[in-house]
Design a protein around this motif. Structure first.
Motif, PDB file in Angstrom:
ATOM      1  N   GLN A  42       0.715  -1.247  -0.094  1.00 11.94           N
ATOM      2  CA  GLN A  42      -0.146   0.039   0.063  1.00 11.94           C
ATOM      3  C   GLN A  42       1.000   1.159   0.044  1.00 11.94           C
ATOM      4  O   GLN A  42       0.444   2.257  -0.325  1.00 11.94           O
ATOM      5  N   HIS A  43       2.155   1.068   0.320  1.00 12.77           N
ATOM      6  CA  HIS A  43       2.974   2.259   0.290  1.00 12.77           C
ATOM      7  C   HIS A  43       3.933   2.288  -0.978  1.00 12.77           C
ATOM      8  O   HIS A  43       4.709   3.226  -1.111  1.00 12.77           O
ATOM      9  N   ILE A  44       3.923   1.190  -1.891  1.00 13.11           N
ATOM     10  CA  ILE A  44       4.622   1.382  -3.068  1.00 13.11           C
ATOM     11  C   ILE A  44       3.889   1.842  -4.474  1.00 13.11           C
ATOM     12  O   ILE A  44       2.477   1.197  -4.460  1.00 13.11           O
ATOM     13  N   LYS A  45       3.986   2.634  -5.220  1.00 14.88           N
ATOM     14  CA  LYS A  45       3.500   3.072  -6.134  1.00 14.88           C
ATOM     15  C   LYS A  45       3.733   1.877  -7.517  1.00 14.88           C
ATOM     16  O   LYS A  45       4.934   1.576  -7.514  1.00 14.88           O
ATOM     17  N   THR A  46       2.813   2.036  -8.388  1.00 18.06           N
ATOM     18  CA  THR A  46       3.039   1.248  -9.735  1.00 18.06           C
ATOM     19  C   THR A  46       3.503   2.343 -10.550  1.00 18.06           C
ATOM     20  O   THR A  46       3.124   3.437 -10.890  1.00 18.06           O
ATOM     21  N   THR A  47       4.658   1.889 -11.332  1.00 18.38           N
ATOM     22  CA  THR A  47       5.471   2.450 -12.370  1.00 18.38           C
ATOM     23  C   THR A  47       5.119   1.893 -13.754  1.00 18.38           C
ATOM     24  O   THR A  47       4.619   0.454 -13.850  1.00 18.38           O
ATOM     25  N   PRO A  48       5.414   2.552 -14.786  1.00 19.76           N
ATOM     26  CA  PRO A  48       5.094   1.914 -16.220  1.00 19.76           C
ATOM     27  C   PRO A  48       5.993   0.522 -16.351  1.00 19.76           C
ATOM     28  O   PRO A  48       5.635  -0.313 -17.211  1.00 19.76           O
ATOM     29  N   LYS A  49       7.111   0.437 -15.672  1.00 23.78           N
ATOM     30  CA  LYS A  49       7.891  -0.641 -15.883  1.00 23.78           C
ATOM     31  C   LYS A  49       7.816  -1.878 -14.877  1.00 23.78           C
ATOM     32  O   LYS A  49       8.266  -2.979 -15.242  1.00 23.78           O
ATOM     33  N   ARG A  50       7.270  -1.539 -13.684  1.00 23.07           N
ATOM     34  CA  ARG A  50       7.009  -2.471 -12.476  1.00 23.07           C
ATOM     35  C   ARG A  50       6.116  -2.204 -11.612  1.00 23.07           C
ATOM     36  O   ARG A  50       5.668  -1.134 -11.320  1.00 23.07           O
ATOM     37  N   SER A  51       5.431  -3.527 -11.179  1.00 25.14           N
ATOM     38  CA  SER A  51       4.319  -3.318 -10.080  1.00 25.14           C
ATOM     39  C   SER A  51       4.829  -3.443  -8.893  1.00 25.14           C
ATOM     40  O   SER A  51       5.999  -3.602  -8.589  1.00 25.14           O
ATOM     41  N   PRO A  52       4.034  -3.081  -7.753  1.00 21.55           N
ATOM     42  CA  PRO A  52       4.674  -3.177  -6.580  1.00 21.55           C
ATOM     43  C   PRO A  52       5.214  -4.531  -6.021  1.00 21.55           C
ATOM     44  O   PRO A  52       6.074  -4.419  -5.358  1.00 21.55           O
ATOM     45  N   ARG A  53       4.431  -5.524  -6.487  1.00 23.93           N
ATOM     46  CA  ARG A  53       4.870  -6.999  -6.064  1.00 23.93           C
ATOM     47  C   ARG A  53       6.308  -7.268  -6.830  1.00 23.93           C
ATOM     48  O   ARG A  53       7.316  -7.779  -6.202  1.00 23.93           O
ATOM     49  N   THR A  54       6.521  -6.821  -7.978  1.00 23.11           N
ATOM     50  CA  THR A  54       7.603  -6.923  -8.692  1.00 23.11           C
ATOM     51  C   THR A  54       8.878  -5.880  -7.931  1.00 23.11           C
ATOM     52  O   THR A  54       9.981  -6.566  -7.832  1.00 23.11           O
ATOM     53  N   THR A  55       8.417  -4.698  -7.551  1.00 22.30           N
ATOM     54  CA  THR A  55       9.232  -4.057  -6.688  1.00 22.30           C
ATOM     55  C   THR A  55       9.929  -4.671  -5.439  1.00 22.30           C
ATOM     56  O   THR A  55      10.915  -4.791  -5.389  1.00 22.30           O
ATOM     57  N   VAL A  56       9.035  -5.281  -4.829  1.00 20.06           N
ATOM     58  CA  VAL A  56       9.380  -6.370  -3.562  1.00 20.06           C
ATOM     59  C   VAL A  56       9.949  -7.439  -3.874  1.00 20.06           C
ATOM     60  O   VAL A  56      11.065  -7.597  -3.350  1.00 20.06           O
TER      61      VAL A  56
END
Length: 494
Positions: A42-56
């Motif tokens: 809930q604290h991570i934004k979605t970017t054009p290149k990566r979703s929050p799950r991919t970021t984690v």
């Protein structure tokens, strides 16, 4: 490779990752990964290149594999700057939302630590009641590159390890639960383990001194010896292995026995440190630019271990732990009668009273019997490697000419080529009755040293098995050895 991944759309994506790939990439199962994400997404934004799950997922892959940002950018199909921002984002959010829940003195009540995270074996060995907290402390090492800032280079260089590093202080319970991480500290002589503990107590770092109460027990190694006075003044009991005095070659039986009681409990902090290094990023050599964030990475890993990994030792085995502890306490009061027998008769100097026999008389024991003798598994794990070198070298197991129940062995040290340890073992038809080794801890009767354990393991168990190979492969056979080169003196000088 990056272009191929982008063109074929095969970059790593944690929104569509197979469940079987989670442990090998992140060290967590898919349910554990989902739970970890629930604290952060809930604290991570979605970017054009990566979703929050991919970021984690990228952050955990970085921690678990230790891969460089350049390689991660290729695998995830991202730019290096995007990888760097993702790692920083997850690190900051984890320290704010995840770590405070699962790591720190305030996360678990003191009474819960005593009841649910303290082994009965430790309570019995140290005669602790239900109000005394038992903690194990040790410093771990995170290696870094040499810095061109000469002052920092000197302060971060460890004479003990011979390389630059930083030192977090790890505090765990006797089950391996991480209580807190302090530091990291510099690594020079002014920041040894004792100095760090003194600083923690005097400066009340993380309220550590207020957290401890009079009568609590800290289990430490010999590096904390300069903290004993301060601990005594605060009413805190310290359990530490015995020190060898100047000119003393071997611990006495009483000192060796008491040291074994401590190491029976203290091993848990070494295993806890090994858990930290399972996350390969913290086992590699980090650039100096990562020094400000090393403490965060260590704390995140320890919080993950507390949350998702099982305890290193279960506190529920109270009956078995009590029996082992009582047996060790009973043995600790005994003298080493075989040591006295050997020294009184000067058997280490009398070579003619020993004879070599092909079939050494020795009782046959099961693995359970061996565990009862060694009171641990570490010595038995080393036995195969000791025997491997012993059988390929000078095979010198001798029996006394007048007393076939007594044998002597000279075993090569695994650390020093010039050192060999002489030991004696007395046995009957059904049991191993006494032992004595000339190594530092060889006079103890609470368990056996690794040298005696190796011989007992081989004679009582291993030689009766079908397997005839011991130890591991000698990879040195694939390397050149300049020491074997000799000049032929008879050859012509031309």
């Amino acid at each position: 490779m990056r272009n191929a991944c982008l063109n074929q759309n095969t970059s790593l994506n944690f929104d569509a990752l197979d469940e079987r790939d989670y442990p090998s990439l992140t060290g967590l199962t898919k349910p554990q990964f989902d739970d970890f994400c629930s604290h952060l997404l809930q604290h991570i934004k979605t970017t054009p290149k990566r979703s929050p799950r991919t970021t984690v997922g990228l952050f955990l892959v970085k921690l678990y594999s230790g891969m460089s940002n350049k390689l991660l950018s290729t695998i995830f199909g991202l730019s290096k700057s995007s990888v760097r921002r993702a790692i920083e984002t997850v690190r900051l959010i984890s320290m704010r939302t995840f770590v405070p829940l699962y790591l720190g003195i305030e996360t678990v009540p003191r009474s819960t630590l005593i009841q649910n995270h303290t082994r009965q074996l430790a309570k019995t060995l140290f005669n602790a009641d239900d109000n005394q907290l038992i903690l194990v402390l040790d410093g771990t090492y995170i290696y870094i590159n040499k810095s061109n800032n000469f002052k920092f280079q000197r302060r971060s260089f460890s004479m003990h390890k011979g390389r630059p590093l930083v030192k977090p202080m790890v505090v765990v319970t006797t089950t391996g639960h991480f209580v807190t991480i302090v530091g990291p500290y510099l690594a020079d002589g002014k920041n040894n383990d004792a100095a760090i503990l003194n600083h923690m107590l005097r400066a009340n770092i993380q309220n550590f001194r207020e957290f401890l109460q009079e009568g609590d027990i800290l289990v430490v190694d010999r590096g904390f010896r300069d903290s004993l006075t301060l601990l005594t003044d605060l009413g805190i009991n310290a359990e530490m292995p015995a020190l060898i005095s100047k000119g003393q070659k071997q611990l006495s039986t009483k000192e060796a026995n008491s040291s074994r009681l401590v190491t029976k409990v203290r091993w848990v902090v070494e295993s806890a440190n090994a858990r930290i290094k399972r996350f390969k990023m913290l086992a590699t050599v980090l650039p100096c630019s990562q020094v400000p964030f090393i403490g965060d990475f260590v704390r995140i890993v320890c919080a993950i271990c507390n949350k998702y990994l099982p305890a290193l030792s279960s506190p529920s085995q109270t009956e078995a732990d009590t029996q082992v502890a009582q047996q060790m306490l009973l043995l600790a009061e005994r003298a080493n009668t075989l040591q006295e027998y050997v020294q009184e008769r000067g058997l280490e100097r009398k070579l003619k009273v020993w004879k070599s026999v092909e079939d050494v008389p020795f009782p046959r024991l099961s693995e359970e019997n061996l565990h009862d003798l060694t009171l641990g598994v570490y010595q038995l794990k080393l036995a195969s490697s000791y025997i491997q070198e012993h059988l390929t070298g000078a095979y010198d197991i001798h029996v006394h000419v007048d007393d076939t129940s007594l044998l002597t062995v000279r075993l090569q040290s695994r650390h020093t080529s010039s050192r060999r340890y002489l030991m004696w073992i007395r046995s009957s038809d059904t049991a191993v009755e006494a032992w004595y080794c000339q190594c530092r801890a060889g006079a103890r009767v609470v368990g056996m040293c690794a040298h005696v354990s190796a011989i007992v393991w081989y004679l009582a168990f291993a030689r009766h098995q079908e397997c005839t190979r011991y130890g591991v492969r000698d990879w040195g056979s694939h390397l050149e050895d300049a020491a074997t080169f000799q000049i032929d003196s008879s050859s012509d000088s031309d």
